[in-house]
Each structure stands twice: as C-alpha cells, then as structure tokens.
Design an enzyme around this catalytic site. Sequence first.
Site, PDB file in Angstrom:
ATOM      1  N   CYS A 120       0.641  -1.213  -0.134  1.00  0.00           N
ATOM      2  CA  CYS A 120      -0.025  -0.069   0.257  1.00  0.00           C
ATOM      3  C   CYS A 120       0.897   1.246   0.021  1.00  0.00           C
ATOM      4  O   CYS A 120       0.282   2.438  -0.256  1.00  0.00           O
ATOM      5  CB  CYS A 120      -0.921   0.098   1.061  1.00  0.00           C
ATOM      6  SG  CYS A 120      -2.108  -1.301   0.940  1.00  0.00           S
ATOM      7  N   HIS A 173      -3.140   7.137   2.557  1.00  0.00           N
ATOM      8  CA  HIS A 173      -3.492   5.635   2.089  1.00  0.00           C
ATOM      9  C   HIS A 173      -5.169   5.307   2.595  1.00  0.00           C
ATOM     10  O   HIS A 173      -5.173   5.362   3.661  1.00  0.00           O
ATOM     11  CB  HIS A 173      -2.506   4.584   2.402  1.00  0.00           C
ATOM     12  CG  HIS A 173      -2.964   3.441   2.295  1.00  0.00           C
ATOM     13  ND1 HIS A 173      -3.617   2.987   0.807  1.00  0.00           N
ATOM     14  CD2 HIS A 173      -3.449   2.227   2.975  1.00  0.00           C
ATOM     15  CE1 HIS A 173      -3.928   1.676   0.890  1.00  0.00           C
ATOM     16  NE2 HIS A 173      -3.871   1.258   2.135  1.00  0.00           N
ATOM     17  N   ASN A 221     -10.148  -0.378  -0.015  1.00  0.00           N
ATOM     18  CA  ASN A 221      -8.846  -0.061  -0.126  1.00  0.00           C
ATOM     19  C   ASN A 221      -8.268  -0.572  -1.269  1.00  0.00           C
ATOM     20  O   ASN A 221      -8.093  -1.849  -1.574  1.00  0.00           O
ATOM     21  CB  ASN A 221      -7.996  -0.902   1.137  1.00  0.00           C
ATOM     22  CG  ASN A 221      -6.603  -0.967   1.243  1.00  0.00           C
ATOM     23  OD1 ASN A 221      -5.853  -0.586   0.353  1.00  0.00           O
ATOM     24  ND2 ASN A 221      -5.816  -1.368   2.373  1.00  0.00           N
TER      25      ASN A 221
HETATM   26  N1  ACO Z   1     -17.871  -8.612   9.419  1.00  0.00           N
HETATM   27  C1  ACO Z   1     -18.435  -8.794  10.451  1.00  0.00           C
HETATM   28  N2  ACO Z   1     -17.511  -9.095  11.676  1.00  0.00           N
HETATM   29  C2  ACO Z   1     -16.293  -8.992  11.446  1.00  0.00           C
HETATM   30  C3  ACO Z   1     -15.743  -8.887  10.076  1.00  0.00           C
HETATM   31  C4  ACO Z   1     -16.828  -8.533   9.231  1.00  0.00           C
HETATM   32  N3  ACO Z   1     -16.320  -8.346   7.869  1.00  0.00           N
HETATM   33  N4  ACO Z   1     -14.288  -9.086  10.071  1.00  0.00           N
HETATM   34  C5  ACO Z   1     -14.007  -9.332  11.287  1.00  0.00           C
HETATM   35  N5  ACO Z   1     -15.388  -9.305  12.192  1.00  0.00           N
HETATM   36  C6  ACO Z   1     -15.277  -9.606  13.389  1.00  0.00           C
HETATM   37  C7  ACO Z   1     -14.038 -10.568  13.891  1.00  0.00           C
HETATM   38  O1  ACO Z   1     -14.334 -11.856  13.619  1.00  0.00           O
HETATM   39  C8  ACO Z   1     -14.124 -10.139  15.463  1.00  0.00           C
HETATM   40  O2  ACO Z   1     -15.165 -10.816  15.877  1.00  0.00           O
HETATM   41  P1  ACO Z   1     -14.873 -11.433  17.546  1.00  0.00           P
HETATM   42  O3  ACO Z   1     -14.540 -10.055  18.543  1.00  0.00           O
HETATM   43  O4  ACO Z   1     -16.058 -11.978  17.923  1.00  0.00           O
HETATM   44  O5  ACO Z   1     -13.614 -12.023  17.670  1.00  0.00           O
HETATM   45  C9  ACO Z   1     -14.557  -8.661  15.365  1.00  0.00           C
HETATM   46  O6  ACO Z   1     -15.337  -8.372  14.191  1.00  0.00           O
HETATM   47  C10 ACO Z   1     -13.529  -7.600  15.648  1.00  0.00           C
HETATM   48  O7  ACO Z   1     -12.321  -8.224  14.791  1.00  0.00           O
HETATM   49  P2  ACO Z   1     -11.234  -6.964  14.367  1.00  0.00           P
HETATM   50  O8  ACO Z   1     -10.283  -7.780  13.281  1.00  0.00           O
HETATM   51  O9  ACO Z   1     -10.696  -6.778  15.479  1.00  0.00           O
HETATM   52  O10 ACO Z   1     -11.821  -5.805  13.824  1.00  0.00           O
HETATM   53  P3  ACO Z   1     -11.397  -4.507  13.581  1.00  0.00           P
HETATM   54  O11 ACO Z   1     -12.134  -3.398  14.337  1.00  0.00           O
HETATM   55  O12 ACO Z   1      -9.807  -4.495  13.928  1.00  0.00           O
HETATM   56  O13 ACO Z   1     -11.479  -4.030  11.976  1.00  0.00           O
HETATM   57  C11 ACO Z   1     -10.002  -4.081   9.994  1.00  0.00           C
HETATM   58  C12 ACO Z   1     -10.749  -4.878  10.832  1.00  0.00           C
HETATM   59  C13 ACO Z   1     -10.946  -3.276   9.413  1.00  0.00           C
HETATM   60  C14 ACO Z   1      -9.278  -4.878   8.964  1.00  0.00           C
HETATM   61  C15 ACO Z   1      -9.143  -3.170  10.911  1.00  0.00           C
HETATM   62  O14 ACO Z   1      -8.077  -3.852  11.573  1.00  0.00           O
HETATM   63  C16 ACO Z   1      -8.070  -2.014   9.825  1.00  0.00           C
HETATM   64  O15 ACO Z   1      -8.545  -1.420   9.311  1.00  0.00           O
HETATM   65  N6  ACO Z   1      -6.788  -2.608  10.060  1.00  0.00           N
HETATM   66  C17 ACO Z   1      -6.009  -1.913   9.185  1.00  0.00           C
HETATM   67  C18 ACO Z   1      -5.815  -2.093   7.842  1.00  0.00           C
HETATM   68  C19 ACO Z   1      -4.772  -1.178   7.123  1.00  0.00           C
HETATM   69  O16 ACO Z   1      -4.327  -0.199   7.826  1.00  0.00           O
HETATM   70  N7  ACO Z   1      -4.303  -1.737   6.094  1.00  0.00           N
HETATM   71  C20 ACO Z   1      -3.221  -0.935   5.254  1.00  0.00           C
HETATM   72  C21 ACO Z   1      -2.301  -1.615   4.808  1.00  0.00           C
HETATM   73  S1  ACO Z   1      -3.021  -3.020   4.033  1.00  0.00           S
HETATM   74  C22 ACO Z   1      -2.002  -3.365   2.704  1.00  0.00           C
HETATM   75  O17 ACO Z   1      -0.703  -2.887   2.731  1.00  0.00           O
HETATM   76  C23 ACO Z   1      -2.226  -4.264   1.712  1.00  0.00           C
END
Ligand code: ACO
Length: 341
Positions: A120, A262, A292
């Site tokens: 990214c 990003h 993304n």
């Molecule tokens: N729908 C519903 N529930 C979901 C989903 C979904 N699509 N995905 C995960 N969950 C659930 C999980 O199972 C978890 O459930 P639990 O609490 O019962 O275990 C809960 O939601 C929380 O999951 P997390 O992974 O902790 O969710 P988070 O709030 O962290 O969001 C996300 C996930 C959106 C991916 C976030 O962590 C994020 O944006 N991370 C950074 C991404 C980033 O910066 N990327 C840049 C680099 S990417 C690259 O270089 C290609």
Amino acid sequence: MPTSPSAQGARAAVVCGLGAWLPPRAVDNDELASRIDTSDDWIRTRTGIRTRHFVSPGMPTSRLATEAGARALESAGLDSVDAVVLATTTPDRPCPATAPLVAHRLGLTGRPAFDVSAVCTGFLYALATAAALITSGAAEHILVIGADAFSTIVDPEERSTAVVFGDGAGAVVLRAGGAAEPGAVGRVELGADGSLADLITVRAGGSETRSTDVPPSRADAHFSMAGQEVFFHAVTRMAGASRTAIADAGWRAEEVDRLVGHQANARILHAVGERLDIPRDRIVIHLDRVGNTAAASIPLALAHAQSTGGLGAGDRVVLSAFGGGATWGATALTWPDLKTA
Ligand code: ACO
C-alpha cells in the site's frame, strides 16, 4: 508569465498530469453480506467503506494500469514519456514485471519500464524513485502508476479481508521543473521494517514455498492481514512520516489544506489527523466509494478530490501511506493547476 530557472528553484519533479480508472463492476456492502457472514453496518462503522469495484474475469492489473496511465498522459497533454514506473502487488504474472506490457500498450515500447513492490506504500515508493530519476537528470518526463486488483488475491470467503479491498488504478505524470513551482514533489520520507513482514502477506506462491514440494493451504495461498496490529502501526508510521514531510516543506500542521492518506480505513485517517492536529474536514476520504485499493489508493483519491472540488490549485497537500513489508512514507507538495482526464 515565464519564470527563469533560478526563480523556480533547484531541479525537481513536478506533477503535470493525473488520471484514474476503476473497473466497471461495483460491489456494495449488501452484495458481500449476501455471500458471507458480514453486514453493511459492520463494514461501514469499522472501516467507512460503502462500496468498491472488482475486476471482471480476464481483466488483469495491466488493463487497470493502462487505462489510468492513458488518462494521466492525456491530462498532461503528452503522448510520450521517458520511463514508466508501476507500483503493484498484484502483477499480471510473477514473472515478468507488468510495467513493460503497460508501456507497450501505451505506445511507449523501448522506454524503460519497471515495477515497484511496496504494497500500500507502493505509489509513494514509485513516486520517490521517479522523482529521483528526474532530479538526477536521467529523465525529463515519467509516468508513475499505482494499480492493484486485490480481489484476485483475497479469499472471497474470508470476511476480515474480503470486505476491505477494492480494485483500481491511478497515475500521475512527472516533468522536470523547479522546486519552487506548484506541483514540485518534496523529499519523500520512506521507511521499512521487515520484522513485520508476517502482518500483511500472501505466504505462498514465491520462492519460499515453491522451493518445497508442499502444496499451500487455502489460507497461505491468499492474502492475510493482522488487522489490529496493522491498524496500530499504520497510525504511528503515517503520523510520523507526515510530520517529517510537513517539517521538510517548512509548513506548520495548521497550514496543511489536504491530508491525502492511504485509504485503508476512515478510523486510521482520522487518528492520523488527530495526531497531527489536522481537522477532519481537511482529510480526503475516498475509501467509502472504492475500499482499500492498495497502490492505487493515493492517486485515485487525488483524482477524485480534484474532480469533485475537494482539491484545488495552491492547496498544501500531504500524501501519506503505510503498507505491507512493513513499509511507510509521506511527502508534501503544493497542488498544481491540473486538467483531470
Ligand atoms: N463482518 C463482521 N464481523 C467481522 C468482520 C466482517 N467483515 N471481520 C471481522 N469481524 C469480526 C471479528 O471476527 C471479530 O469478532 P470477535 O470479536 O467475535 O472475535 C470482530 O469483528 C473484531 O475483529 P477485528 O479484526 O478486531 O476488527 P477491527 O476493528 O480491527 O477491524 C480491520 C478490522 C477493518 C481490518 C481493521 O483492523 C483495519 O482497518 N486494520 C488496518 C488495515 C490497514 O491499515 N491496512 C493498510 C495496509 S494494507 C496493505 O498494505 C495491503
């Protein structure tokens, strides 16, 4: 009125063209929720994403890159450049690079063309590379493209990644000019930390697994991301690199008109803005429409902001990214008067 080279400052790479392209197939949150265990509400509140575009079968990254590159050349009023640099993590094939094919399709056969892989942060790595080629005198004009089709590497049934990514391409043209001109790209602050390589990865498919006879598991064959850890590093590194870029430009944070980060997650961009004291109304949000899009994310956001009045000539802009590797980067520029194609 023409200005003398000395009035324009030292030789620099100046943005003179901008183009973008999205594959036609739009997929909204409800469509994803009809296939996997997720909901429009979860995706919108956790990420800010409402919809994204996916390539259709048989539409590789080179197609996205060629479309965006052609539009950037048109915006610059050029039909030729000295080199093509393509940032991508989803090349058409593991070998060769995709940039030579894109250059060929743009009528640039014979020009140097190569891929840059920094996930990214790829667009900023490519921008820095191209700007260095221009400031060194090796080139006068370079087409810099960010293009990715992450829908081809995420597991469509893995909800934590399937809902986050979209496909697309954006591109800029750089020309040789002066450091004091609008559009001059400042020093690009870049960094990497390979100890974080496992946080964002497609584990199988490279020499590490091909050197064994063990067939990859489904999980290893697809993209994986340790979301929460990546979130933390993204905020920390994007804020730190942006702070350096703002200081390099000789600006104060309150003088920044637009933060174009990003587009991974609106919560990340808001957290970076808070750390930098940049208010939310100055943060460009495009991920709601495209998700993304990895290396395409920054030029796509720039093109969208410019075409919708969210970015104007003279605006003080900070570009900032974090991605797999881990890699990160930021730079600052005063936005030029551009025609978007
Ligand atoms: N729908 C519903 N529930 C979901 C989903 C979904 N699509 N995905 C995960 N969950 C659930 C999980 O199972 C978890 O459930 P639990 O609490 O019962 O275990 C809960 O939601 C929380 O999951 P997390 O992974 O902790 O969710 P988070 O709030 O962290 O969001 C996300 C996930 C959106 C991916 C976030 O962590 C994020 O944006 N991370 C950074 C991404 C980033 O910066 N990327 C840049 C680099 S990417 C690259 O270089 C290609």
